[in-house]
Design a protein around this motif. Structure first.
Motif, PDB file in Angstrom:
ATOM      1  N   VAL A   1       0.846  -1.612  -0.084  1.00 16.58           N
ATOM      2  CA  VAL A   1      -0.036   0.302   0.012  1.00 16.58           C
ATOM      3  C   VAL A   1       0.502   1.208   0.306  1.00 16.58           C
ATOM      4  O   VAL A   1       1.583   1.421   0.839  1.00 16.58           O
ATOM      5  N   ILE A   2       0.319   2.201  -0.601  1.00 16.31           N
ATOM      6  CA  ILE A   2       1.356   3.515  -1.400  1.00 16.31           C
ATOM      7  C   ILE A   2       0.769   4.289  -2.036  1.00 16.31           C
ATOM      8  O   ILE A   2      -0.467   4.262  -1.433  1.00 16.31           O
ATOM      9  N   ASN A   3       1.177   5.466  -1.351  1.00 13.68           N
ATOM     10  CA  ASN A   3       0.259   7.105  -2.293  1.00 13.68           C
ATOM     11  C   ASN A   3       1.451   7.682  -2.580  1.00 13.68           C
ATOM     12  O   ASN A   3       2.065   7.502  -2.555  1.00 13.68           O
ATOM     13  N   SER A   4       1.131   8.867  -3.105  1.00 13.03           N
ATOM     14  CA  SER A   4       2.056   9.635  -3.493  1.00 13.03           C
ATOM     15  C   SER A   4       3.152  10.493  -3.045  1.00 13.03           C
ATOM     16  O   SER A   4       4.278  10.271  -3.164  1.00 13.03           O
ATOM     17  N   GLN A   5       3.327  10.188  -1.435  1.00 14.56           N
ATOM     18  CA  GLN A   5       4.685  10.039  -1.228  1.00 14.56           C
ATOM     19  C   GLN A   5       5.775   9.287  -0.600  1.00 14.56           C
ATOM     20  O   GLN A   5       6.322   9.544  -0.655  1.00 14.56           O
ATOM     21  N   GLY A   6       5.028   8.100  -0.903  1.00 15.01           N
ATOM     22  CA  GLY A   6       5.566   7.202  -0.393  1.00 15.01           C
ATOM     23  C   GLY A   6       5.029   5.854  -0.153  1.00 15.01           C
ATOM     24  O   GLY A   6       3.268   5.238  -0.073  1.00 15.01           O
ATOM     25  N   ILE A   7       5.918   4.893   0.853  1.00 17.18           N
ATOM     26  CA  ILE A   7       4.912   4.097   1.156  1.00 17.18           C
ATOM     27  C   ILE A   7       4.064   3.666   2.611  1.00 17.18           C
ATOM     28  O   ILE A   7       4.429   4.512   3.403  1.00 17.18           O
TER      29      ILE A   7
ATOM     30  N   ARG B   1       8.782  -5.344   9.036  1.00 20.12           N
ATOM     31  CA  ARG B   1       9.707  -5.479   8.321  1.00 20.12           C
ATOM     32  C   ARG B   1       9.657  -5.317   6.772  1.00 20.12           C
ATOM     33  O   ARG B   1       9.199  -6.132   5.927  1.00 20.12           O
ATOM     34  N   ILE B   2      10.504  -4.488   6.230  1.00 22.94           N
ATOM     35  CA  ILE B   2      10.216  -4.528   4.882  1.00 22.94           C
ATOM     36  C   ILE B   2      11.746  -4.618   3.997  1.00 22.94           C
ATOM     37  O   ILE B   2      12.575  -3.457   4.870  1.00 22.94           O
ATOM     38  N   ASN B   3      12.298  -4.808   3.168  1.00 27.62           N
ATOM     39  CA  ASN B   3      12.721  -4.678   2.492  1.00 27.62           C
ATOM     40  C   ASN B   3      13.404  -3.001   2.187  1.00 27.62           C
ATOM     41  O   ASN B   3      12.560  -2.728   1.816  1.00 27.62           O
ATOM     42  N   ALA B   4      14.413  -2.090   2.448  1.00 30.09           N
ATOM     43  CA  ALA B   4      14.567  -0.853   1.693  1.00 30.09           C
ATOM     44  C   ALA B   4      16.198  -1.249   1.262  1.00 30.09           C
ATOM     45  O   ALA B   4      17.383  -1.660   1.953  1.00 30.09           O
TER      46      ALA B   4
ATOM     47  N   ARG C   1      24.816   9.046   4.310  1.00 25.89           N
ATOM     48  CA  ARG C   1      24.805  10.733   4.468  1.00 25.89           C
ATOM     49  C   ARG C   1      23.711  11.297   4.857  1.00 25.89           C
ATOM     50  O   ARG C   1      22.445  10.896   3.720  1.00 25.89           O
ATOM     51  N   LYS C   2      23.792  12.708   5.731  1.00 24.16           N
ATOM     52  CA  LYS C   2      22.427  13.203   6.334  1.00 24.16           C
ATOM     53  C   LYS C   2      21.499  13.389   4.765  1.00 24.16           C
ATOM     54  O   LYS C   2      22.622  14.080   4.198  1.00 24.16           O
ATOM     55  N   GLY C   3      20.521  12.922   4.416  1.00 26.10           N
ATOM     56  CA  GLY C   3      19.667  13.952   3.650  1.00 26.10           C
ATOM     57  C   GLY C   3      19.964  12.241   2.106  1.00 26.10           C
ATOM     58  O   GLY C   3      18.774  12.709   1.045  1.00 26.10           O
ATOM     59  N   ASP C   4      20.934  11.605   2.036  1.00 31.25           N
ATOM     60  CA  ASP C   4      20.656  10.503   1.008  1.00 31.25           C
ATOM     61  C   ASP C   4      18.960   9.983   1.367  1.00 31.25           C
ATOM     62  O   ASP C   4      18.259   9.497   2.294  1.00 31.25           O
ATOM     63  N   THR C   5      18.323   9.871  -0.158  1.00 31.17           N
ATOM     64  CA  THR C   5      17.220   9.052   0.133  1.00 31.17           C
ATOM     65  C   THR C   5      16.854   7.314   0.054  1.00 31.17           C
ATOM     66  O   THR C   5      17.954   6.325  -0.201  1.00 31.17           O
ATOM     67  N   ILE C   6      15.939   6.888   1.097  1.00 28.92           N
ATOM     68  CA  ILE C   6      16.109   6.192   1.056  1.00 28.92           C
ATOM     69  C   ILE C   6      14.617   5.265   0.700  1.00 28.92           C
ATOM     70  O   ILE C   6      13.513   6.086   0.671  1.00 28.92           O
ATOM     71  N   VAL C   7      14.536   3.972  -0.578  1.00 29.02           N
ATOM     72  CA  VAL C   7      13.730   3.223  -1.344  1.00 29.02           C
ATOM     73  C   VAL C   7      13.233   2.455  -1.022  1.00 29.02           C
ATOM     74  O   VAL C   7      14.025   1.673  -0.446  1.00 29.02           O
TER      75      VAL C   7
ATOM     76  N   ILE D   1      10.203   2.663  -4.785  1.00 24.80           N
ATOM     77  CA  ILE D   1       9.555   3.498  -3.826  1.00 24.80           C
ATOM     78  C   ILE D   1      10.067   4.516  -3.066  1.00 24.80           C
ATOM     79  O   ILE D   1      10.586   3.739  -2.269  1.00 24.80           O
ATOM     80  N   ASN D   2       9.440   5.652  -3.012  1.00 23.56           N
ATOM     81  CA  ASN D   2      10.032   6.263  -1.955  1.00 23.56           C
ATOM     82  C   ASN D   2       9.834   6.229  -0.540  1.00 23.56           C
ATOM     83  O   ASN D   2       8.403   5.915  -0.003  1.00 23.56           O
ATOM     84  N   ILE D   3      10.247   5.859   0.797  1.00 27.82           N
ATOM     85  CA  ILE D   3      10.294   6.018   1.950  1.00 27.82           C
ATOM     86  C   ILE D   3      10.360   6.900   2.744  1.00 27.82           C
ATOM     87  O   ILE D   3       9.606   7.884   3.232  1.00 27.82           O
ATOM     88  N   GLY D   4      11.737   7.535   2.688  1.00 31.77           N
ATOM     89  CA  GLY D   4      12.312   9.085   3.613  1.00 31.77           C
ATOM     90  C   GLY D   4      13.888   9.129   2.912  1.00 31.77           C
ATOM     91  O   GLY D   4      14.386   8.851   2.346  1.00 31.77           O
ATOM     92  N   THR D   5      14.292   9.982   3.902  1.00 30.26           N
ATOM     93  CA  THR D   5      15.468  10.353   4.214  1.00 30.26           C
ATOM     94  C   THR D   5      16.629  10.371   5.478  1.00 30.26           C
ATOM     95  O   THR D   5      16.229   9.945   6.238  1.00 30.26           O
ATOM     96  N   ILE D   6      17.593  10.300   5.262  1.00 29.47           N
ATOM     97  CA  ILE D   6      18.716   9.149   6.359  1.00 29.47           C
ATOM     98  C   ILE D   6      18.352  10.750   7.170  1.00 29.47           C
ATOM     99  O   ILE D   6      18.349  11.900   6.792  1.00 29.47           O
TER     100      ILE D   6
END
Length: 274
Positions: free
Chosen positions: A137-143, A166-169, A202-208, A220-225
């Motif tokens: 399940v996701i939306n326009s921002q991420g999971i 627990r999700i693989n990222a 590094r801080k600010g790197d994107t996690i998907v 699929i986007n999740i967030g940033t470090i």
């Protein structure tokens, strides 16, 4: 009826005066172009304001329908973005492959818990719409989470704000994998654990989302470090991830079907049996 007649009799002079006044004004306006133009301008201004207010009310009353239409259109556009790299061969495009329009089910969050350790979300769609357990399940921002259980018209979702989730990222720029979980503290942050020390973080790197999951498509986007820690027991990185999503404010979401999931699970189970 008698009271109406009495009213007209008592006010006959006033009514006659108003009729004559109205008739004289009408004759004056009709015979003078200036007066006629001024009256028409004033009438247009008045009716224009009335129509504008009516339109605003109609738009407000139709917001629900418009939101549903926008959600469906977003789903269609999202599916196109997911596949555009394959069709147009555009380099460096942030896209997700293998998702067709028929693989996306648009639904809406009708209940959302986020203040306990094991949070669940309820959707207003179920097996009648094709939703099954273990769909992403996701939306326009991420999971958002993973389908847990279903009924004909509703389904529940294990939120990413669930300590059992627990999700693989992975780190998007380096493809180093980890396990995404939640420590039960802040609704705005999750943790990515078991990231090897050789990974460049590094801080600010994107996690998907990673490519080792049969539930979510890759990237699929999740967030940033937000912060980086070293686990003294395992000597691996633990990353604090700031979510793109505001998990306390969810509306329309997309449930993604995984056509390959059953095939992969059957193949893996076959290998275990042998």
């Amino acid at each position: 009826m008698q009271q109406i007649f009495n009213f007209f009799i008592r006010n006959s002079y006033r009514i006659l005066f108003l009729l004559l006044l109205g008739l004289s004004l009408a004759l004056t306006i009709q015979s003078h172009a200036f007066h006629k133009s001024r009256v028409i301008t004033s009438a247009n201004f008045f009716t224009g304001n009335v129509y504008e207010k009516i339109s605003d009310v109609n738009e407000y009353l139709n917001l629900r329908t418009q939101n549903e239409q926008l959600a469906l259109e977003n789903a269609r556009l999202k599916s196109l973005v997911f596949n555009i790299e394959d069709t147009l061969k555009i380099p460096n495009l942030d896209s997700i492959k293998g998702v067709n329009p028929s693989d996306i089910i648009v639904t809406k969050v009708i209940h959302n818990s986020y203040n306990v350790h094991e949070n669940f979300i309820t959707l207003n769609a179920g097996t009648k719409q094709g939703i099954k357990p273990d769909m992403g399940v996701i939306n326009s921002q991420g999971i958002i989470g993973i389908i847990d259980d279903t009924s004909p018209r509703y389904s529940t979702v294990i939120s990413i704000l669930n300590m059992k989730s627990r999700i693989n990222a992975k780190i998007k720029k380096s493809n180093h994998f980890g396990s995404l979980s939640w420590d039960g503290k802040s609704t705005g942050f999750v943790q990515l654990t078991d990231v090897p020390r050789l990974a460049s973080v590094r801080k600010g790197d994107t996690i998907v989302t990673g490519g080792q999951s049969v539930i979510f498509p890759e990237n699929i986007n999740i967030g940033t470090i937000d912060k980086v820690y070293i686990d003294k027991k395992t000597n691996y990185y633990t990353l604090k991830i700031r979510l793109f999503n505001d998990m306390t404010n969810l509306g329309h979401v997309y449930v993604i079907k995984s056509k390959d999931r059953e095939e992969l699970i059957n193949l893996e189970n076959k290998g275990k049996d042998e």
